[in-house]
Design a protein around this motif. Structure first.
Motif, PDB file in Angstrom:
ATOM      1  N   VAL A 462      -1.639 -13.845  -0.786  1.00 41.34           N
ATOM      2  CA  VAL A 462      -2.221 -12.733  -1.537  1.00 41.34           C
ATOM      3  C   VAL A 462      -1.080 -11.835  -2.027  1.00 41.34           C
ATOM      4  N   PHE A 463      -1.159 -11.386  -3.271  1.00 48.02           N
ATOM      5  CA  PHE A 463      -0.167 -10.479  -3.841  1.00 48.02           C
ATOM      6  C   PHE A 463      -0.820  -9.123  -4.073  1.00 48.02           C
ATOM      7  N   VAL A 464      -0.196  -8.084  -3.523  1.00 44.76           N
ATOM      8  CA  VAL A 464      -0.726  -6.723  -3.642  1.00 44.76           C
ATOM      9  C   VAL A 464       0.412  -5.817  -4.064  1.00 44.76           C
ATOM     10  N   LYS A 465       0.174  -4.986  -5.075  1.00 49.95           N
ATOM     11  CA  LYS A 465       1.184  -4.018  -5.476  1.00 49.95           C
ATOM     12  C   LYS A 465       1.253  -2.889  -4.459  1.00 49.95           C
ATOM     13  N   GLU A 466       2.456  -2.422  -4.227  1.00 49.29           N
ATOM     14  CA  GLU A 466       2.612  -1.302  -3.292  1.00 49.29           C
ATOM     15  C   GLU A 466       1.948  -0.057  -3.844  1.00 49.29           C
ATOM     16  N   ASN A 467       1.806   0.930  -2.955  1.00 50.60           N
ATOM     17  CA  ASN A 467       1.187   2.208  -3.285  1.00 50.60           C
ATOM     18  C   ASN A 467      -0.282   2.059  -3.649  1.00 50.60           C
ATOM     19  N   ASN A 468      -0.899   1.037  -3.095  1.00 49.86           N
ATOM     20  CA  ASN A 468      -2.326   0.836  -3.332  1.00 49.86           C
ATOM     21  C   ASN A 468      -3.122   2.000  -2.738  1.00 49.86           C
ATOM     22  N   PRO A 469      -4.314   2.290  -3.287  1.00 48.94           N
ATOM     23  CA  PRO A 469      -5.129   3.361  -2.696  1.00 48.94           C
ATOM     24  C   PRO A 469      -5.638   2.934  -1.319  1.00 48.94           C
ATOM     25  N   PRO A 470      -5.765   3.863  -0.374  1.00 48.64           N
ATOM     26  CA  PRO A 470      -6.270   3.509   0.956  1.00 48.64           C
ATOM     27  C   PRO A 470      -7.692   2.939   0.873  1.00 48.64           C
ATOM     28  N   GLN A 521      -4.148   1.637   4.378  1.00 48.41           N
ATOM     29  CA  GLN A 521      -3.209   2.662   3.973  1.00 48.41           C
ATOM     30  C   GLN A 521      -2.356   2.103   2.835  1.00 48.41           C
ATOM     31  N   PRO A 522      -1.705   2.988   2.079  1.00 46.13           N
ATOM     32  CA  PRO A 522      -0.833   2.492   1.001  1.00 46.13           C
ATOM     33  C   PRO A 522       0.317   1.664   1.605  1.00 46.13           C
ATOM     34  N   LEU A 523       0.549   0.514   1.005  1.00 49.31           N
ATOM     35  CA  LEU A 523       1.635  -0.344   1.467  1.00 49.31           C
ATOM     36  C   LEU A 523       2.922   0.005   0.711  1.00 49.31           C
ATOM     37  N   ASP A 524       4.041  -0.096   1.409  1.00 45.33           N
ATOM     38  CA  ASP A 524       5.336   0.254   0.839  1.00 45.33           C
ATOM     39  C   ASP A 524       6.217  -0.980   0.855  1.00 45.33           C
ATOM     40  N   HIS A 525       6.550  -1.457  -0.332  1.00 44.33           N
ATOM     41  CA  HIS A 525       7.391  -2.650  -0.447  1.00 44.33           C
ATOM     42  C   HIS A 525       8.733  -2.440   0.247  1.00 44.33           C
ATOM     43  N   GLU A 526       9.243  -1.181   0.231  1.00 44.42           N
ATOM     44  CA  GLU A 526      10.533  -0.939   0.830  1.00 44.42           C
ATOM     45  C   GLU A 526      10.475  -1.024   2.365  1.00 44.42           C
ATOM     46  N   GLU A 527       9.309  -0.834   2.948  1.00 40.89           N
ATOM     47  CA  GLU A 527       9.156  -0.963   4.405  1.00 40.89           C
ATOM     48  C   GLU A 527       8.653  -2.346   4.800  1.00 40.89           C
TER      49      GLU A 527
END
Length: 811
Positions: A462-470, A521-527
């Motif tokens: 699954v591909f999800v863009k970061e900063n998604n809404p909770p 929660q919003p996902l962070d690609h950097e984390e």
């Protein structure tokens, strides 16, 4: 065997015994008892529960019941002690007529599990019926001219009992004219005949009154009597005589009306009118026989006049008289015995009882499903039946007792393959042509929880863009269960685990009913670049069954981090860097360098540098390298240039939209003798413009070769990982920052130390830096934008997962 004597004769009952027969492997068996007829209510018949191997305590819980076909409630079972006793009056003659064998068949049924037993109770005859004559007085007209030894048949008595109790003997009251002779007819018992021993004289004795007594063979003996009134006639002294006294005829049942049975022949020694004869049925012939047969009084022909059915009666006894026309008329007698032969005119009958449905799909071989009884009213081979079942079904018929069968499971059942069986039971007799009957049984197979939920794929990407809404929906898992009802009701849950220092459930959740996976929660690609976890699907059966599916959630990078300046400098957007510059330097001399990094990945972290227009005016002697951040002179410095130069450098990434930071560089122009020289400055000064240009070409070639080699190596490692053993799960810890310094051709800068770049995933090769030739980066950027847009909101199977390092590699 219990012999019962009627209470009217003050008799007593003797010993009762029973015979226990073979127990059958299907759970049904035969038990044989005997009981005398007319036994009183409550008479002990047998310990049926003990003889059938049943515990008294389980009679009521297992729904013990007893059925008797056509015998009502003659017998009953006490459920407290398991004793079979007489419940109501048993009249053998009413139950079985004159049949020699008389039995009551009981079908005993217990459930949980279903068992069927067959019990036969033989009803013993007692001498409770005296001989009976059909009339109270028999009249015989006998001419006085009859010769000695003339014979005059009498109507015999009948006894409703059987066997010895129905064996009759006759005696005649004492007289001087007649004696009694007994005729033994084949299978028809004894018949009395008067034999003349002294000539009659009408003038002396116009009539005689005699008494005929019949005695049976029972103990005690019972008798019956009839009065014989003999009228002595005068005149015609020759009676007609048949050529035989008894005629035996065989005909088939269902013979057509007017079928000729026999043509009787009698003769009379007289002449003229005394010789003319009339044939007729004797007064002893019952109305039912007169209805079945027709007599021609002139020719003596007997013909069929009604339906002849073997199942109603298999023999008929017809008494025929022939009377002459003399005066007084004289009569001759004969008996016609008609034996009816059976034809196969009755189809078998089949009855299905005691159904135990539906049957569980895990039922053991031999489990009883139903009890089947068959019958045929015909006799001999016409009444012998065979029972068969529809072929190619996992069931079979098992003979339990005479014409009784049990339908049992013959092989393993699987509701998911076949949920319902339509069975056809065929019964065929042995007649020619054979007749048959069928009965249908619908056997439903009940489901058991023997199938776990199954996902379409063992792994999803699954591909999800970061900063998604909770709480956003990122994917839906679905599992199918081949069972039915609650066994197929699937619920979903996360397989809990730790992601770094946090629980998986703090990142994602799954809806128990729909299987929808949500990001909490919003996902962070950097984390977190890769979040790999399992979702469990379990059914509602007992015991519950389940299976797991793996989800690989790749967090796609967005341009959410602006470039950050590195020391010396403020690291923010507006600090100042002070650098002394000798006025004697020529064109192309590097006087300073701006360093910056971007926490994003891929093109979002590709930085470019440019001077703001307000930096030094239009005649500014400085410029900044587009991709290197190096500030160099565009011309030789002169006295006209201000001693202090303030340059504003705009650092911008290549994201959409692009983010930027501003660095302030302060340059102090000093004379040559005043400018301190660092080792780096000495090196740069010694190279000069031509050496720098050579370095640029060398670095460009090295960068292109390095990138090409890295692509080949990545593809090889990706292929090797896909073909290798099962994936090695590991949790990626904090990664050390990678910093690529400026060069003549540009830079690809990574972010500061990233925490938890991936969680529980395969070890994947990921480059830490990319050379950044402008043309190469432009192509990569265009492909990345195309692929990123294409993959947005889509998922791939386990064999389609790309190797990601912040962004998806272009093909």
């Amino acid at each position: 065997m219990l012999v019962y004597r009627p209470s009217g004769l003050k008799a007593s009952c003797l010993l009762l015994s029973f015979l226990l027969l073979t127990a059958w492997e299907t759970g049904s068996c035969q038990v044989h008892y005997s009981v005398p007829e007319e036994a009183k209510h409550g008479t002990f018949v047998g310990r049926i529960a003990q003889d059938l191997g049943l515990e008294l305590a389980e009679l009521v819980p297992r729904l013990f019941r007893m059925a008797s076909k056509g015998s009502g409630d003659l017998l009953e079972v006490n459920l407290q002690n398991g004793i079979l006793f007489v419940n109501s009056r048993i009249d053998r003659e009413e139950l079985c007529g004159r049949s020699l064998e008389c039995s009551i068949h009981l079908e005993v049924i217990v459930e949980r599990p279903l068992q069927v037993f067959h019990v036969e109770v033989e009803v013993k005859d007692i001498n409770d019926n005296p001989p009976v004559f059909s009339v109270s007085e028999q009249k015989l007209s006998i001419p006085e001219s009859r010769l000695l030894d003339s014979r005059f048949p009498l109507e015999g008595a009948s006894d409703a009992d059987v066997g010895e109790n129905a064996m009759l003997t006759y005696r005649l009251s004492s007289n001087e004219f007649f004696i009694l002779d007994i005729i033994n007819k084949k299978d028809k018992g004894k018949f009395p005949v008067l034999v003349l021993r002294k000539l009659l004289d009408r003038e002396e004795n116009p009539q005689l009154q005699l008494l005929l007594t019949a005695t049976d063979g029972g103990t005690p003996e019972l008798t019956g009597s009839v009065s014989l009134l003999i009228l002595v006639l005068d005149a015609n002294d020759n009676a007609p005589v048949f050529d035989r006294s008894v005629y035996e005829i065989k005909i088939y049942e269902n013979s057509a009306n007017q079928t000729l049975i026999i043509r009787l022949n009698a003769s009379d020694a007289d002449e003229e009118i005394n010789k003319e004869m009339i044939y007729s049925f004797s007064s002893l012939v019952s109305p039912s026989i007169r209805k079945k047969f027709l007599m021609n009084e002139r020719t003596g022909e007997i013909r069929v006049n009604d339906v002849i059915d073997f199942e109603d009666s298999n023999t008929y006894e017809i008494h025929v008289d022939v009377t002459d026309k003399g005066y007084p008329p004289m009569v001759g007698h004969c008996t016609v015995l008609v034996e009816i032969l059976d034809e196969n005119d009755n189809s078998p009958e089949v009855a299905i009882t005691s159904l135990s449905l539906p049957v569980r799909e895990d039922a053991q071989v031999g489990t009883v499903i139903a009890s089947i009884s068959v019958s045929d009213r015909d006799s001999g081979a016409n009444g012998q039946v065979t029972c068969s079942l529809t072929p190619h079904v996992p069931f079979k018929l098992l003979s339990t007792f005479k014409n009784y069968y049990s339908l049992v499971v013959d092989s393993a059942l699987d509701r998911e393959s076949v949920a319902n069986y339509g069975l056809v039971v065929t019964v065929r007799d042995g007649g020619s042509p054979s007749l048959s009957a069928t009965a249908s049984v619908s056997v439903e197979v009940a489901d058991v929880n023997d199938n776990a939920p199954v996902f379409a794929q063992p792994e999803y990407t699954v591909f999800v863009k970061e900063n998604n809404p909770p709480g956003c929906h990122i994917f839906t898992v679905s599992a199918r269960d081949a069972d039915a009802q609650e066994n197929a009701l699937v619920s979903y849950s996360l397989v809990e685990r730790r992601v770094g220092e946090r629980a998986l459930s703090s990142y994602v959740s799954v809806h128990a009913e729909s299987g929808k996976v949500y990001a909490l929660q919003p996902l962070d690609h950097e984390e977190l670049e890769l979040l790999q976890f399992q979702v469990s699907a379990r059914d509602a059966g007992v015991p519950s069954l389940g299976s797991n599916v793996t989800l690989q959630v790749f967090v796609l990078d967005e341009n959410d981090n602006a470039p950050a300046l590195l020391p010396p400098g403020s690291g923010g957007g507006g600090g100042a860097v002070s650098q002394p510059v000798a006025r004697s330097v020529g064109a192309g001399h590097v006087v300073a360098k701006v360093r910056a990094v971007d926490a994003d990945s891929g093109y979002n972290a590709w930085l470019s540098y440019e001077l703001r227009p307000e930096s030094g005016g239009l005649r500014s002697p400085f410029r900044v390298g587009l991709y290197t951040g190096e500030i160099s002179t565009t011309r030789a410095l002169d006295e006209a240039d201000a001693p202090r130069q303030r340059l504003l450098v705009l650092v911008k990434d290549h994201g959409e939209p692009a983010l930027a930071s501003t660095a302030t560089v302060l340059l102090s122009l000093v004379d040559s003798g005043q400018a301190p020289k660092t080792p780096s400055q000495m090196s740069i000064l010694s190279t000069g413009p031509e050496a720098a240009l050579v370095d640029v070409n060398v670095y460009l070639i090295i960068a292109i070769c390095a990138v090409s080699s890295l692509l080949v190596l990545t593809l090889l490692l990706y292929t090797a990982l896909r073909c290798s053993a099962p994936p090695i799960e590991r949790a990626c810890g904090p990664l050390k920052p990678t910093l690529v310094c400026s060069s003549a051709v540009g830079s690809w800068s990574c972010s500061q130390q990233r925490r938890q770049r991936c969680a529980l995933g395969r070890a994947r090769p990921r480059p830490t830096s990319w050379p950044s030739a402008p043309a190469f980066h432009h192509v990569l950027y265009q492909r990345w934008k195309w692929k990123n847009n294409l993959l947005e909101g889509t998922t791939l199977g386990s064999h389609d997962s790309p190797i990601l390092t912040g962004v998806t590699l272009p093909p």
